[in-house]
Design an enzyme around this catalytic site. Structure first.
Site, PDB file in Angstrom:
ATOM      1  N   LYS A 207      -1.343 -21.209   2.591  1.00 20.98           N
ATOM      2  CA  LYS A 207      -2.445 -21.535   2.237  1.00 20.98           C
ATOM      3  C   LYS A 207      -2.765 -22.728   3.503  1.00 20.98           C
ATOM      4  CE  LYS A 207      -2.330 -21.848  -3.404  1.00 20.98           C
ATOM      5  NZ  LYS A 207      -2.451 -22.294  -3.824  1.00 20.98           N
TER       6      LYS A 207
ATOM      7  N   HIS B 279       0.945  -0.645  -0.039  1.00 19.64           N
ATOM      8  CA  HIS B 279       0.342   0.489  -0.171  1.00 19.64           C
ATOM      9  C   HIS B 279       0.805   1.268  -0.224  1.00 19.64           C
ATOM     10  CE1 HIS B 279       1.507  -0.397   4.319  1.00 19.64           C
ATOM     11  NE2 HIS B 279       0.490   0.363   4.506  1.00 19.64           N
TER      12      HIS B 279
END
Length: 159
Positions: free
Chosen positions: A126, A73
């Site tokens: 994951k 960001h």
């Protein structure tokens, strides 16, 4: 790093017992959840540690990194002259009876089930189901928890 996080990190580095470090984290509520019989290495308190939940009987080896956030960001906001891009943060959950090998990286948004072994230097990006052994970059299933237990059973009669 704020002063409170620095202080807790110093305490976690100076304690000699991995079990005492787990007790310290639980007592001071430094993680979202920290179960009983958690053993932690000497470590810096992870950024956004309140987003990490650890079950019972968990051992985390040295140099394991928990990354619940990204930092892209900042680059995007600078590149586009804006503040519209926000930091992405996702929790990490670790079940009961889990071992995480040295130098592994656990990314945000990952749930690790119970009765799991993560091999050293693995990248867990994951979810990891219960009753498995995972390793590699990225981490993949390499075995079953019960098979590992039976292989390591010193009595030789299995579990």
């Amino acid at each position: 790093m704020n002063i409170k996080r620095l202080w807790h990190s110093i305490r976690l580095y100076t304690m000699l017992s991995s079990k005492r470090r787990g007790d310290y984290v639980r007592k001071h509520k430094l993680f979202n959840k920290c179960g009983e019989f958690v053993r932690l290495p000497q470590m810096l308190l992870p950024l956004h540690s309140e987003m990490i939940s650890i079950g019972n009987n968990v051992e985390i080896a040295s140099d394991v990194m928990f990354v619940v956030h990204d930092a892209i960001h900042g680059v995007l906001n600078e590149a586009f002259g804006t503040n519209r891009f926000l930091e992405n943060k996702e929790p990490i959950t670790i079940g009961d009876n889990v071992f995480i090998g040295s130098r592994s990286v656990i990314l945000g948004g990952v749930n690790i089930g119970s009765n799991v072994v993560i091999g050293a230097c693995s990248l867990v990006n994951k979810d990891v189901p219960s009753d498995t052994v995972y390793a590699g970059v990225p981490a993949k299933k390499i075995g079953e928890f019960r098979d590992l237990v039976n292989k390591r059973d010193s009595a030789g009669d299995g579990v």
